[in-house]
Enzyme design. Structure first.
Site, PDB file in Angstrom:
ATOM      1  N   HIS A 260       0.879  -1.181   0.000  1.00  0.00           N
ATOM      2  CA  HIS A 260       0.000   0.000   0.000  1.00  0.00           C
ATOM      3  C   HIS A 260       0.914   1.229   0.000  1.00  0.00           C
ATOM      4  O   HIS A 260       2.039   1.174   0.518  1.00  0.00           O
ATOM      5  CB  HIS A 260      -0.845  -0.049   1.278  1.00  0.00           C
TER       6      HIS A 260
ATOM      7  N   ASP B 144       3.356  -4.687   8.066  1.00  0.00           N
ATOM      8  CA  ASP B 144       2.143  -3.897   7.902  1.00  0.00           C
ATOM      9  C   ASP B 144       0.967  -4.865   8.084  1.00  0.00           C
ATOM     10  O   ASP B 144       0.687  -5.677   7.195  1.00  0.00           O
ATOM     11  CB  ASP B 144       2.148  -3.253   6.511  1.00  0.00           C
TER      12      ASP B 144
ATOM     13  N   GLN C 241      -4.233  -5.189   6.936  1.00  0.00           N
ATOM     14  CA  GLN C 241      -5.250  -6.091   6.367  1.00  0.00           C
ATOM     15  C   GLN C 241      -5.191  -7.488   6.969  1.00  0.00           C
ATOM     16  O   GLN C 241      -6.000  -8.335   6.596  1.00  0.00           O
ATOM     17  CB  GLN C 241      -5.078  -6.195   4.842  1.00  0.00           C
TER      18      GLN C 241
ATOM     19  N   LYS D 152     -10.235  -0.508  10.743  1.00  0.00           N
ATOM     20  CA  LYS D 152     -10.418  -1.658   9.868  1.00  0.00           C
ATOM     21  C   LYS D 152     -10.808  -2.896  10.666  1.00  0.00           C
ATOM     22  O   LYS D 152     -10.864  -4.006  10.138  1.00  0.00           O
ATOM     23  CB  LYS D 152      -9.130  -1.934   9.089  1.00  0.00           C
TER      24      LYS D 152
ATOM     25  N   CYS E  69      -4.777   2.621  -3.626  1.00  0.00           N
ATOM     26  CA  CYS E  69      -3.535   3.111  -2.999  1.00  0.00           C
ATOM     27  C   CYS E  69      -2.409   2.087  -3.120  1.00  0.00           C
ATOM     28  O   CYS E  69      -1.600   1.923  -2.200  1.00  0.00           O
ATOM     29  CB  CYS E  69      -3.744   3.495  -1.536  1.00  0.00           C
TER      30      CYS E  69
HETATM   31  N1  7TS Z   1      -1.534  -0.877   4.645  1.00  0.00           N
HETATM   32  C1  7TS Z   1      -2.452  -1.602   4.001  1.00  0.00           C
HETATM   33  C2  7TS Z   1      -2.106  -2.988   3.544  1.00  0.00           C
HETATM   34  C3  7TS Z   1      -3.726  -1.055   3.782  1.00  0.00           C
HETATM   35  O1  7TS Z   1      -4.631  -1.787   3.133  1.00  0.00           O
HETATM   36  C4  7TS Z   1      -4.007   0.259   4.228  1.00  0.00           C
HETATM   37  C5  7TS Z   1      -5.331   0.916   3.958  1.00  0.00           C
HETATM   38  C6  7TS Z   1      -3.018   0.951   4.912  1.00  0.00           C
HETATM   39  C7  7TS Z   1      -1.794   0.351   5.105  1.00  0.00           C
HETATM   40  C8  7TS Z   1      -3.259   2.323   5.458  1.00  0.00           C
HETATM   41  O2  7TS Z   1      -4.171   2.284   6.478  1.00  0.00           O
HETATM   42  P1  7TS Z   1      -4.683   3.648   7.130  1.00  0.00           P
HETATM   43  O3  7TS Z   1      -5.601   3.207   8.210  1.00  0.00           O
HETATM   44  O4  7TS Z   1      -3.488   4.350   7.615  1.00  0.00           O
HETATM   45  O5  7TS Z   1      -5.382   4.388   6.031  1.00  0.00           O
HETATM   46  N2  7TS Z   1      -6.044   0.403   2.887  1.00  0.00           N
HETATM   47  C9  7TS Z   1      -7.146   0.930   2.338  1.00  0.00           C
HETATM   48  C10 7TS Z   1      -7.805   0.330   1.294  1.00  0.00           C
HETATM   49  O6  7TS Z   1      -7.474  -0.731   0.788  1.00  0.00           O
HETATM   50  N3  7TS Z   1      -8.854   1.084   0.944  1.00  0.00           N
HETATM   51  O7  7TS Z   1      -8.884   2.164   1.732  1.00  0.00           O
HETATM   52  C11 7TS Z   1      -7.816   2.081   2.609  1.00  0.00           C
END
Ligand code: 7TS
Length: 416
Positions: free
Chosen positions: A122, A200, A203, A226, A368
């Site tokens: 990501h 990371d 997910q 999430k 992203c």
């Molecule tokens: N890493 C992964 C694998 C992710 O899927 C996401 C967010 C992030 C980091 C960042 O997370 P955040 O909470 O800091 O935003 N992924 C997604 C997505 O797939 N659609 O919207 C956000």
């Protein structure tokens, strides 16, 4: 005990609502999840009965707020099998956790040092390292996705580890492919080559049991929003000795032990990394989300999502012109319930829009993860649906009917 999605659904007020007059079918859980009544009420109860700042009050409601905030960290530590709440820094989200690491660990990175990530990341696990590499003259290397366009090329990981990177930062599960990487093996190989390992877990942590001791990772980042919790709370887990050694990146109130005119000393863990007033209600609400997931049991969460994913992959395989990205039904154990797809002749944005008119929320775009979508999948954009604890087979059936609708609206003729 299996998970009862229909009973779980009743805890989520939003799932009683409609979109364009149709029952809401929420399938954008990889972006963010819905919140159960238990989380909403926990936050509301904080505001109604003990709203106060933490760590400073000598009065009852401030002491209660502090206790609840610390308890949330204890629940989080327990959830990922960390030693103590000392190892749990609350940030705003996964992105901030990764940025904090890039800034703080980055102090030790020198010109010519290598940082290893992958083409499956990501943007939040790419951009902070690009910024660090530029700042320090370091080299950013990418382990490639294998020729199946679904899994990590482990021989490439091994060969790039041979260049002795200082830092290895890899996703545990892809937000586009759904692939679950062998994080334990990557961590072991990276440690054998002298690297610090960041995982990371944005997910993976929401969808399966996580054990930081077993993984032996040095750091783990994930987001509350999430996993049924509120937005604005992220987790940065770190091993004790590493967090102790690191410098904070934000200075201010609460993160110090003492301040004189020219210098300061740092507070104990984890507070050293939490400058200023925290997202108190977010932390407390996140604790309720962790308890909710704990009651369901993470093995049950994974089993339920595997079942739904298997069902969706089977139904999709029967649809002409439909292409599913990522591992197929025979590798259910190596993926999460994120299913990205393309339909011949339909732009993903049109698919998402027609789904919306049917009451179905999915996401379309590069998610992203532009290097992955553009250069590995060779697509500009893909449609993606993603499951969580409240989804059921009926939701998948609605998606299958909506795909028929897409074909009708866009006048796509099936070839067979
Ligand atoms: N890493 C992964 C694998 C992710 O899927 C996401 C967010 C992030 C980091 C960042 O997370 P955040 O909470 O800091 O935003 N992924 C997604 C997505 O797939 N659609 O919207 C956000």
């Amino acid at each position: 005990m299996a998970l009862d999605a229909d009973r779980i659904r009743m805890d989520f007020p939003i799932l009683e609502s409609t979109m364009h007059g149709k029952r809401l079918v929420y399938l954008d859980n990889a972006a963010t999840t819905q919140k159960p009544r238990q989380v909403i009420e926990k936050i509301s109860d904080y505001y109604k009965t003990y709203n106060a700042n933490i760590h400073r009050g000598m009065y009852e409601i401030s002491i209660r707020a502090t206790e609840e905030y610390v308890r949330s960290k204890e629940l989080t530590a327990n959830f990922i099998n960390a030693d103590s709440y000392r190892n749990i820094v609350y940030t705003r989200n996964t992105t901030e956790s990764l940025n904090v690491l890039a800034m703080s660990l980055g102090e030790e990175v020198n010109k010519g040092d290598t940082i290893l990530i992958s083409t499956m990341e990501h943007h939040s696990n790419i951009v902070p390292w690009q910024m660090l590499a530029k700042r320090k003259g370091a080299v950013l290397e990418y382990a490639r996705v294998a020729d199946d366009r679904s899994s990590m090329d482990m021989s490439d990981v091994e060969s790039k580890l041979g260049k002795k990177p200082r830092i290895v930062s890899i996703t545990m599960a892809s937000n586009v492919l759904g692939t679950v990487n062998d994080a334990k093996r990557i961590t072991k190989l990276a440690h054998d080559n002298g690297a610090l390992v960041i995982l990371d877990g944005a997910q993976s942590v929401p969808h399966m049991k996580t054990n930081v001791k077993d993984l032996d990772c040095d750091f783990l980042a994930f987001s509350s929003h999430k996993m049924l919790g509120p937005a604005g709370i992220g987790v940065l887990y770190g091993k004790d000795e590493l967090l102790e050694e690191m410098n904070p990146v934000l200075g201010g109130g609460d993160m110090i032990r003492s301040v004189d005119f020219q210098s300061s000393t740092w507070n104990e863990l984890p507070w050293k990394f939490e400058a200023g007033t925290s997202n108190i209600e977010g932390g407390i609400g996140f604790g309720a989300a962790i308890e909710y997931l704990g009651d369901i049991g993470m093995e049950n969460v994974k089993r339920h999502e595997d079942e739904l994913t298997g069902y969706a992959l089977k139904r999709f395989s029967e649809i002409p012109g439909m292409k599913v990205h990522g591992l197929k039904a025979d590798r259910i154990n190596d993926r999460i319930g994120v299913v990205s797809f393309s339909i011949e002749g339909a732009h993903p944005h049109d698919i998402a829009q027609i789904f919306d008119s049917e009451g179905i929320a999915i996401r379309a775009g590069h998610h992203c993860a532009m290097p992955l979508v553009n250069s590995v999948l060779n697509e500009d954009s893909v449609a993606r649906m993603s499951f969580y604890v409240y989804n059921n087979k009926e939701d998948v059936d609605k998606v299958v009917s909506a795909i028929d609708r897409v074909k009708t609206v866009l006048r796509i003729k099936s070839k067979n």
